[in-house]
Design an enzyme around this catalytic site. Structure first.
Site, PDB file in Angstrom:
ATOM      1  N   LYS A  14     -11.123   5.715  -4.085  1.00  0.00           N
ATOM      2  CA  LYS A  14     -11.132   4.695  -3.015  1.00  0.00           C
ATOM      3  C   LYS A  14     -10.761   5.328  -1.684  1.00  0.00           C
ATOM      4  O   LYS A  14     -10.147   6.399  -1.638  1.00  0.00           O
ATOM      5  CB  LYS A  14     -10.148   3.554  -3.314  1.00  0.00           C
ATOM      6  CG  LYS A  14      -8.647   3.937  -3.419  1.00  0.00           C
ATOM      7  CD  LYS A  14      -7.870   3.916  -2.113  1.00  0.00           C
ATOM      8  CE  LYS A  14      -6.386   4.272  -2.321  1.00  0.00           C
ATOM      9  NZ  LYS A  14      -5.700   4.788  -1.141  1.00  0.00           N
ATOM     10  N   GLY A  98      -3.208  13.682  -4.819  1.00  0.00           N
ATOM     11  CA  GLY A  98      -2.268  13.624  -3.694  1.00  0.00           C
ATOM     12  C   GLY A  98      -2.991  13.536  -2.365  1.00  0.00           C
ATOM     13  O   GLY A  98      -2.490  13.991  -1.341  1.00  0.00           O
ATOM     14  N   ASP A 138      -1.827   0.748  -6.408  1.00  0.00           N
ATOM     15  CA  ASP A 138      -3.276   0.744  -6.173  1.00  0.00           C
ATOM     16  C   ASP A 138      -4.087   0.386  -7.420  1.00  0.00           C
ATOM     17  O   ASP A 138      -5.305   0.235  -7.344  1.00  0.00           O
ATOM     18  CB  ASP A 138      -3.746   2.124  -5.687  1.00  0.00           C
ATOM     19  CG  ASP A 138      -3.255   2.435  -4.286  1.00  0.00           C
ATOM     20  OD1 ASP A 138      -2.797   1.510  -3.595  1.00  0.00           O
ATOM     21  OD2 ASP A 138      -3.329   3.614  -3.890  1.00  0.00           O
TER      22      ASP A 138
HETATM   23  O1  C5P Z   1       3.527   1.822  -6.397  1.00  0.00           O
HETATM   24  P1  C5P Z   1       3.393   3.294  -6.220  1.00  0.00           P
HETATM   25  O2  C5P Z   1       3.933   4.069  -7.395  1.00  0.00           O
HETATM   26  O3  C5P Z   1       2.029   3.728  -5.823  1.00  0.00           O
HETATM   27  O4  C5P Z   1       4.342   3.651  -4.974  1.00  0.00           O
HETATM   28  C1  C5P Z   1       4.870   4.949  -4.749  1.00  0.00           C
HETATM   29  C2  C5P Z   1       5.980   4.849  -3.710  1.00  0.00           C
HETATM   30  O5  C5P Z   1       5.396   4.524  -2.425  1.00  0.00           O
HETATM   31  C3  C5P Z   1       6.997   3.750  -3.956  1.00  0.00           C
HETATM   32  O6  C5P Z   1       8.043   4.215  -4.746  1.00  0.00           O
HETATM   33  C4  C5P Z   1       7.481   3.432  -2.552  1.00  0.00           C
HETATM   34  O7  C5P Z   1       8.437   4.383  -2.114  1.00  0.00           O
HETATM   35  C5  C5P Z   1       6.246   3.632  -1.710  1.00  0.00           C
HETATM   36  N1  C5P Z   1       5.518   2.371  -1.416  1.00  0.00           N
HETATM   37  C6  C5P Z   1       6.022   1.516  -0.459  1.00  0.00           C
HETATM   38  N2  C5P Z   1       5.329   0.357  -0.165  1.00  0.00           N
HETATM   39  C7  C5P Z   1       4.154   0.059  -0.784  1.00  0.00           C
HETATM   40  C8  C5P Z   1       3.624   0.930  -1.758  1.00  0.00           C
HETATM   41  C9  C5P Z   1       4.337   2.090  -2.057  1.00  0.00           C
HETATM   42  O8  C5P Z   1       7.068   1.757   0.127  1.00  0.00           O
HETATM   43  N3  C5P Z   1       3.509  -1.056  -0.434  1.00  0.00           N
END
Ligand code: C5P
Length: 336
Positions: A14, A98, A138
């Site tokens: 994406k 990444g 995501d």
């Molecule tokens: O949900 P995911 O594992 O993809 O998120 C990784 C990190 O990115 C979370 O631990 C958080 O620190 C940050 N994050 C955030 N706000 C979001 C999505 C992710 O702060 N809406």
């Protein structure tokens, strides 16, 4: 001995056509406004499912990705369906990791969509969305694909109508941006900023996208709030961004996807995309950088892809009522 049911899945990447970060919430996540878009760049996952008394997963993955989301997704899907099975995966990774292209999340969603069909069980989309959100912010998007607005922490999804399947160019750099670190470095600047201009500009972006049905035409109104923070952390990425901008016509917008580090441009013609690709490829990029061509995959394209790749295992469309043909996720032909 039970039969083995197999499928080969393309798990799409994406881009975020637009991404606004509003404020940090009490649960530590950030409140977002984003437009997600699936693209044709894909990993390939081969899956073989055999009902068994005890659950066992194996994964053949050249990169040996630690704590692979594929296995966590498989585990949560089998638990939710209350079945046990031997499931073998083979992953051919093509989506850079990444890079903000959602590869791991897409792999997880692919497993959540495929396993119920192979197992002959039905899990409603709301349930899959819940399982997906527990795996990563995501993942829910990839359960629907196409073009969608993401709100909240990014998991509250609203599908948008189809837009044109425009050509894009991706520039990946090998620079790995940690999502949590990107949020943290942006977060420090957020407290002093008002959210209402961001919401207004997001509204203008989505309105333009829907009026033109062209991400290329709407890109002049787009933004990604991570860009300045991430370019600050990685000045070499800003230099790549400037080079890509110089290679494009003045009216064209270069964006970063997610929290980086991949950059992309949506073009209104393949010829112009290929011209810019040739300029970038001849420009002596460092050896970690890659220039990739792809195209946008809209909601209809995404469903078509899934119907094709699970074709042997889904109930025949001919036998279904028109309303059932719209059913999503796809229904297994083995369902009892
Ligand atoms: O949900 P995911 O594992 O993809 O998120 C990784 C990190 O990115 C979370 O631990 C958080 O620190 C940050 N994050 C955030 N706000 C979001 C999505 C992710 O702060 N809406």
């Amino acid at each position: 001995m039970s039969v083995t049911r197999s499928a080969t899945l393309r798990s799409l990447a994406k881009i975020n056509l637009d991404l606004r970060v509003l404020q940090r919430r009490e649960d530590g996540y950030h409140e977002l406004r984003t437009v997600f878009q699936t693209i044709s760049l894909a990993d390939v996952i081969e899956v073989a499912y055999t009902a068994a008394k005890r659950t066992r997963f194996t994964i053949d993955d050249d990169l040996q990705i630690p704590n692979n989301l594929i296995l966590r997704a498989a585990d949560s899907a089998l638990h939710a369906m209350k079945v046990s099975a031997e499931v073998r995966f083979r992953l051919k990774k093509q989506i850079p990791m990444g890079a903000g292209l959602g590869g791991g999340s897409s792999n997880a969603a692919a497993v959540l969509l495929a396993l119920p069909v192979l197992a002959g069980r039905a899990l409603p989309i709301e349930h899959l969305m819940e399982l997906g959100a527990a795996l990563g912010s995501d993942v829910p998007f990839f359960l629907d694909g196409g073009t969608a607005i993401g709100l909240g922490r990014g998991t509250e999804m609203y599908a948008l109508p189809d837009i044109r399947r425009e050509p894009i160019l991706l520039l990946t750099s090998g620079i790995h941006v940690g999502t949590a670190q990107a949020y943290q470095s942006l977060s420090e600047k957020l407290t002093s900023q008002s959210v209402s201009p961001k919401i207004n500009n997001f509204r203008i972006y989505t309105r333009t996208l829907m009026a033109t049905r062209s991400a290329g035409a709407a890109s002049a109104q787009s933004a990604n709030d991570f860009e300045s923070a991430v370019f600050g952390l990685h000045p070499q990425l800003k230099r790549l961004y400037d080079r890509l901008r110089k290679a494009c016509a003045k009216s064209v917008t270069v964006r970063m996807t997610g929290s980086g580090s991949a950059l992309f441009v949506v073009f209104e013609s393949i010829a112009e995309r290929d011209r810019v690709r040739a300029v970038m490829a001849s420009g002596g990029l460092n050896e970690d950088a890659r220039v990739l061509s792809a195209n946008l995959v809209n909601g209809s394209g995404y469903r078509q892809l899934w119907r094709r790749q699970l074709g042997a295992h889904i109930s025949s469309l001919k036998k279904q009522q028109p309303r059932q043909r719209q059913q999503w996720p796809l229904q297994s032909r083995y369902a009892t």
